[in-house]
Design a protein around this motif. Structure first.
Motif, mmCIF file in Angstrom:
data_model
loop_
_atom_site.group_PDB
_atom_site.id
_atom_site.type_symbol
_atom_site.label_atom_id
_atom_site.label_comp_id
_atom_site.label_asym_id
_atom_site.label_seq_id
_atom_site.Cartn_x
_atom_site.Cartn_y
_atom_site.Cartn_z
ATOM 1 N N HIS A 166 8.495 11.693 4.762
ATOM 2 C CA HIS A 166 9.812 11.757 5.405
ATOM 3 C C HIS A 166 10.029 10.568 6.332
ATOM 4 O O HIS A 166 11.152 10.049 6.439
ATOM 5 C CB HIS A 166 9.946 13.070 6.165
ATOM 6 C CG HIS A 166 11.316 13.304 6.732
ATOM 7 N ND1 HIS A 166 12.458 13.263 5.956
ATOM 8 C CD2 HIS A 166 11.727 13.547 8.011
ATOM 9 C CE1 HIS A 166 13.522 13.497 6.724
ATOM 10 N NE2 HIS A 166 13.101 13.660 7.967
ATOM 11 N N ALA A 167 8.971 10.108 6.990
ATOM 12 C CA ALA A 167 9.093 8.979 7.918
ATOM 13 C C ALA A 167 9.411 7.684 7.178
ATOM 14 O O ALA A 167 10.254 6.892 7.624
ATOM 15 C CB ALA A 167 7.817 8.831 8.731
ATOM 16 N N PHE A 168 8.736 7.441 6.060
ATOM 17 C CA PHE A 168 8.917 6.182 5.345
ATOM 18 C C PHE A 168 9.993 6.243 4.271
ATOM 19 O O PHE A 168 10.487 5.204 3.825
ATOM 20 C CB PHE A 168 7.587 5.738 4.736
ATOM 21 C CG PHE A 168 6.601 5.273 5.767
ATOM 22 C CD1 PHE A 168 6.794 4.079 6.440
ATOM 23 C CD2 PHE A 168 5.488 6.047 6.083
ATOM 24 C CE1 PHE A 168 5.900 3.647 7.415
ATOM 25 C CE2 PHE A 168 4.588 5.624 7.050
ATOM 26 C CZ PHE A 168 4.794 4.421 7.719
ATOM 27 N N PHE A 169 10.367 7.456 3.866
ATOM 28 C CA PHE A 169 11.415 7.633 2.854
ATOM 29 C C PHE A 169 12.398 8.702 3.349
ATOM 30 O O PHE A 169 12.505 9.784 2.753
ATOM 31 C CB PHE A 169 10.804 8.023 1.510
ATOM 32 C CG PHE A 169 9.798 7.038 0.985
ATOM 33 C CD1 PHE A 169 10.199 5.938 0.239
ATOM 34 C CD2 PHE A 169 8.443 7.194 1.266
ATOM 35 C CE1 PHE A 169 9.270 5.014 -0.236
ATOM 36 C CE2 PHE A 169 7.508 6.274 0.799
ATOM 37 C CZ PHE A 169 7.923 5.183 0.051
ATOM 38 N N PRO A 170 13.090 8.420 4.456
ATOM 39 C CA PRO A 170 13.961 9.443 5.054
ATOM 40 C C PRO A 170 15.067 9.925 4.128
ATOM 41 O O PRO A 170 15.585 11.033 4.294
ATOM 42 C CB PRO A 170 14.530 8.745 6.291
ATOM 43 C CG PRO A 170 14.387 7.278 6.001
ATOM 44 C CD PRO A 170 13.132 7.158 5.194
ATOM 45 N N LYS A 171 15.434 9.114 3.139
ATOM 46 C CA LYS A 171 16.452 9.520 2.171
ATOM 47 C C LYS A 171 15.824 9.881 0.827
ATOM 48 O O LYS A 171 16.517 9.967 -0.188
ATOM 49 C CB LYS A 171 17.483 8.399 1.995
ATOM 50 C CG LYS A 171 18.288 8.106 3.266
ATOM 51 C CD LYS A 171 19.329 7.019 3.016
ATOM 52 C CE LYS A 171 20.129 6.744 4.289
ATOM 53 N NZ LYS A 171 21.157 5.687 4.057
ATOM 54 N N GLN A 182 0.557 0.185 5.158
ATOM 55 C CA GLN A 182 -0.228 0.682 4.029
ATOM 56 C C GLN A 182 0.556 1.653 3.157
ATOM 57 O O GLN A 182 0.488 1.590 1.929
ATOM 58 C CB GLN A 182 -1.512 1.346 4.545
ATOM 59 C CG GLN A 182 -2.450 1.853 3.463
ATOM 60 C CD GLN A 182 -2.326 3.356 3.214
ATOM 61 O OE1 GLN A 182 -1.564 4.043 3.891
ATOM 62 N NE2 GLN A 182 -3.081 3.868 2.259
ATOM 63 N N ALA A 183 1.315 2.564 3.750
ATOM 64 C CA ALA A 183 1.977 3.626 2.977
ATOM 65 C C ALA A 183 3.029 3.102 2.011
ATOM 66 O O ALA A 183 3.354 3.776 1.028
ATOM 67 C CB ALA A 183 2.616 4.644 3.922
ATOM 68 N N ILE A 184 3.549 1.904 2.268
ATOM 69 C CA ILE A 184 4.569 1.341 1.383
ATOM 70 C C ILE A 184 4.142 -0.013 0.828
ATOM 71 O O ILE A 184 4.895 -0.638 0.062
ATOM 72 C CB ILE A 184 5.934 1.215 2.103
ATOM 73 C CG1 ILE A 184 5.791 0.411 3.411
ATOM 74 C CG2 ILE A 184 6.506 2.589 2.389
ATOM 75 C CD1 ILE A 184 7.109 0.173 4.133
ATOM 76 N N GLY A 185 2.945 -0.494 1.193
ATOM 77 C CA GLY A 185 2.425 -1.741 0.654
ATOM 78 C C GLY A 185 3.311 -2.938 0.915
ATOM 79 O O GLY A 185 3.411 -3.839 0.075
ATOM 80 N N THR A 186 3.929 -2.983 2.082
ATOM 81 C CA THR A 186 4.924 -4.003 2.386
ATOM 82 C C THR A 186 4.588 -4.746 3.673
ATOM 83 O O THR A 186 4.176 -4.133 4.671
ATOM 84 C CB THR A 186 6.318 -3.358 2.520
ATOM 85 O OG1 THR A 186 6.632 -2.680 1.297
ATOM 86 C CG2 THR A 186 7.388 -4.395 2.806
ATOM 87 N N GLY A 187 4.781 -6.067 3.668
ATOM 88 C CA GLY A 187 4.595 -6.853 4.874
ATOM 89 C C GLY A 187 5.699 -6.564 5.869
ATOM 90 O O GLY A 187 6.881 -6.594 5.521
#
Length: 326
Positions: A314-319, A164-169
């Motif tokens: 931070h978890a989904f976009f560590p950079k 859900q947080a990134i809307g990606t399969g």
């Protein structure tokens, strides 16, 4: 399990460890998900996928929701948050968080556009997606699984899993597909109805739930997120501090509430008081003031964004880039 957060820390740690161990092998899920193609996956560490407690559809998504005129709705406290969807040429719609706390996904159609209105309480992530993928309309449900404490959705057509947080399969036939995020924002019910007196608001679903009450009492004041074993955010930012995410950038809410308006990266991000946290007190309308954020571009157009907890960013976009006070 994530409906009941008043759990002793030691018990929570033991439960998390047991769930992690039991969830590290996708073969254990194949009987529950016989139509999911587990050979197609972007998940490299299966121990990241945890059970949130309820099974698939144990948290029931809403499809074909009913609506009522704003003027006829008198059950919602003016400070309660709603997710606002305004599509050009269509009557604005408000989706109250008092319902999304218990259902997490609403499958709707607005002006011919099939949308999924989503809210993950453990990450405070509320986003609206276009449900069309490859020319097909998908219907979304709640899998009962969590990754980095964020809801894993699934589509009922292929039973693929979506983050859900990134809307990606992330698992299944739709692995790697990305849902188009639509402009939406979270604001108080009072703000919405003042601006849109002739608009529509989602009506109370026909389920036996304690609508208007928060099952995650004091969650956003916790020192650590629930069912999360990842790295904490940098720069001394509290894990459950709200941040405004646009792309791979995040603006801490502490900065926005202090400055009121920030003009950076081609965006105008404004903050105004008046919206209650849905994850604070038992009665949502009595929650602490977390304010309303609007994100617009240089031409004043609303920009897709998310207001999520810092640990989830931070978890989904560590950079990702942290837009700290100058």
């Amino acid at each position: 399990m994530h409906r009941h957060l008043r759990i002793f820390p030691l018990i929570a740690a033991v439960v998390t460890a047991l769930v992690t161990t039991a969830s590290a092998n996708p073969d254990l899920w194949k009987s529950e998900w016989p139509n999911t193609d587990f050979s197609r996956s972007s998940v490299t560490d299966w121990s990241e996928i945890l059970s949130g407690g309820p099974p698939r559809d144990g948290i029931p998504a809403i499809s074909s929701p009913k609506f009522r005129k704003v003027a006829s709705e008198n059950r919602i406290n003016v400070r309660e948050p709603v997710i606002t969807v305004e599509i050009k040429g269509q009557t604005p719609r408000a989706y109250p968080i008092r319902y999304l706390l218990w259902h997490e996904i609403v499958n709707d159609v607005v002006g011919g556009v099939p949308v999924a209105v989503t809210f993950c309480p453990l990450c405070n992530s509320g986003m609206v997606f276009d449900r069309r993928v490859g020319g097909k309309v998908l219907d979304f449900g709640v899998s009962g699984k969590l990754r980095n404490s964020d809801m894993v959705m699934y589509d009922k057509q292929t039973e693929s899993w979506w983050q859900q947080a990134i809307g990606t399969g992330i698992v299944g036939a739709n692995k790697g597909k990305v849902l188009k995020q639509l402009p939406s924002w979270m604001e108080s019910w009072g703000e919405f109805k003042t601006r849109n007196p002739d608009a529509l608001v989602m009506d109370e679903p026909d389920w036996s739930r304690s609508y208007g009450q928060n099952p995650y009492v004091s969650y956003d004041s916790s020192a650590r997120p629930f069912l999360f074993n990842g790295e904490m955010p940098p720069h001394g930012i509290a894990p459950l501090m709200r941040v405004v995410r646009v792309g791979k950038r995040a603006w801490p809410m502490s900065r926005l509430s202090s400055e009121g308006e920030v003009r950076e990266a081609g965006l105008v991000i404004s903050w105004a008081s008046g919206q209650a946290s849905a994850l604070d007190t038992r009665q949502i309308g009595k929650g602490k003031d977390v304010g309303t954020v609007r994100v617009r571009d240089a031409k004043g157009r609303d920009v897709p964004h998310d207001v999520m907890f810092a640990f989830a960013f931070h978890a989904f976009f560590p950079k990702g880039k942290w837009m700290l006070a100058k």
